[in-house]
Design an enzyme around this catalytic site. Sequence first.
Site, PDB file in Angstrom:
ATOM      1  N   GLU A 105       0.790  -1.350   0.072  1.00 28.76           N
ATOM      2  CA  GLU A 105       0.015   0.129   0.035  1.00 28.76           C
ATOM      3  C   GLU A 105       0.998   1.196   0.155  1.00 28.76           C
ATOM      4  OE1 GLU A 105      -2.337  -1.703   3.281  1.00 28.76           O
ATOM      5  OE2 GLU A 105      -4.240  -1.166   2.102  1.00 28.76           O
ATOM      6  N   GLU A 125      -4.046  -9.397   4.166  1.00 32.08           N
ATOM      7  CA  GLU A 125      -5.019  -9.164   5.332  1.00 32.08           C
ATOM      8  C   GLU A 125      -6.213  -9.980   5.633  1.00 32.08           C
ATOM      9  OE1 GLU A 125      -3.622  -6.994   3.182  1.00 32.08           O
ATOM     10  OE2 GLU A 125      -2.881  -5.161   3.998  1.00 32.08           O
TER      11      GLU A 125
END
Length: 650
Positions: A105, A125
């Site tokens: 990210e 995640e």
Amino acid sequence: MTATTQTRGDVAVITLDNPPVNGLGYETRVGIVTGLEQALNDAAVKAIVITGAGKAFSGGADIREFGSPKAIAEPNLLSVILALEASSKPIVAAIHSVAMGGGLELALGCHYRVTAPGAQIALPEVKIGLIPGAGGTQRLPRVLGLENALNMIVSGEPVPSEMLAKAPGQKLFDKVIEGDLLDGAVAFAREVADKRPLPLVRNLKVEHPNAQAYLQFARNTVGAMARNYPAPPKCVDAVAASTTMKFDEGMKFERENFIALMMTPECKALRHAFMAERATTKIPDVPADTPVRSVAKLGVIGAGTMGGGIAMNFLNAGIPVVILEMKQEALDRGIATIRKNYEAQVKKGKLKQDKYEQRMALLSTTLNYADLKDCDMVIEAVFEDMAVKEQVFKTLDEVMKPGAILATNTSTLDVDKIAAFTKRPQDVIGTHFFSPANVMKLLEVVRGAKTAKDVLATVMAIGKKIRKTCVVSGVCDGFIGNRMIEQYSRQAGFLLEEGCTPAQVDKAVEKFGFAMGPFRMGDLAGNDVGWYIRKRRYVEKPHLRYSKTADLLCELGRFGQKTGAGWYDYVPGKRDAIPSKLVEEMIAKHRAELGITPRKISDEEIVQRPVFALVNEGRASSRKASRCVRPTSTWSTSPATASRCSAAGR
Ligand code: NAI
């Protein structure tokens, strides 16, 4: 600070330096922002490169911080990414080895990304019950397209960087750098230093010819596969937002869902499991740098249920295996099962034909112990009988080369006693696999009183190589997992006596989230294994109460799938569990003999009785195992289990 900044002429290089994987903890985030300010304030700097020191670009957020004030302390990861995006000088992320979660990210917030080939790229995640929370669901679809991004986010699986770089129309990577990554990244930064406007991922559109129809299809598939896990469907929702909402709205949607998931029991449990699995690799008196022995060839004794599966693990890792049996028929049966398992994988497209052939080529068979003499390690998986183990280990002591590791797969027998059958107890250890051994992740590594530290370190390392989660146990009756299963199965047996059918129990437990209920599991593993154990245990300890239903089943020869019948009936060649009239009658008769009137039992009770017993025994046993208790034949029930059982009338 765990990120440093240096200049290379007119390029500033910010290096994440937070071993082992450059997790983006508070200090690292401060380091990035400080480096950025420094670079922006330095008139000589025209462009910036962000790279990672050591073995990763970045493994992502530091999950040790989760739930602590540090996790959200400014600058949090979102603020860092916003600061990178807002930079007036171009920023190039230089990715090697690993860019996962927050690390990816962060890179997506940079203006450009270059990569070394072979880097593992992922947003994992979902594996800890979350969705990406720092823009991953909004930015990845913009650079990889809807389908590729959704697949990565929902599976959490890593994809090699060079493969992503080849995806048609991808905008994730601007360049793959074959030589020195940092040199290449700095050169690239100079190339783009004067280009304006600076490219931002947020300004791209998510490409797809029919996004909403695809997303509906994805919702159906993911919903069916996710079962009780809330995160995968939320991944789809968040990625869907990237197609319908403005970028900042999508970010807000992602954040809200991320925070809501963080509070769910599923997420808390998965995070706990994640940390716990890592904790199991640390053995206080066996440091990480303990030398290990080489294991280039493995011997397996016994080609039954466990021996075959154990062998497959090693074949899969490219380690040659010799399997020894008493009789040719047993060998043939064992090898046929290995072939059948591999062929099923080939049929399902999970294994390529040439890989299957390579694996089988590593396998040899023998009826003669002399053929094991060049093995570096041998794992015994013969009948669970001390006299048979004695004969096997005395023979191994004679034939195996000095320094070879002698392991036993015993479920319940005393590893120290087995070690004492040899003149080299320091080389003896327990490797307790779970059925099916080629599938189940857990490997209990049983440390005997005399097991050498380098033997323990070697087995932990080899366990990792064959992709198991290794947990060290002391020598005690049942180690950890089987002590837990014993209490679980005991309650499942009582449920039958009180009014349930095996299918009713399995259905409730599977609905709760277990892959298999206790009775389907028994049929898969072989009901006879527990039968032999109970015969020994309950003769020694006649005061311990248990349900005799499983014994009655075994007296009928219904050992499970391997005998074509167990708690369920089976059609030859198939694994579907078909409820058995005969078994239901057997249970009803036993119930009547006990004078129990069957009652209707709720799914909640069906789940709680065995699962609470499992949890409580796990806690009690792992505490004992971590203190490495020495041999005990005591099969204790923790006080907490006892109180639950008495509350439930047992
Ligand atoms: P199994 O009965 O399926 O296989 C045992 C194999 O060992 C048979 O093929 C037999 O011919 C062979 N064998 C017996 N004596 C031998 C000898 N002296 N030399 C060479 N081969 C010999 O048994 P299973 O289930 O594979 O269990 C093996 C061991 O693994 C036992 O100690 C058991 O407690 C343990 N174990 C079993 C688990 C299970 O779920 N089935 C799980 C974990 C451990």
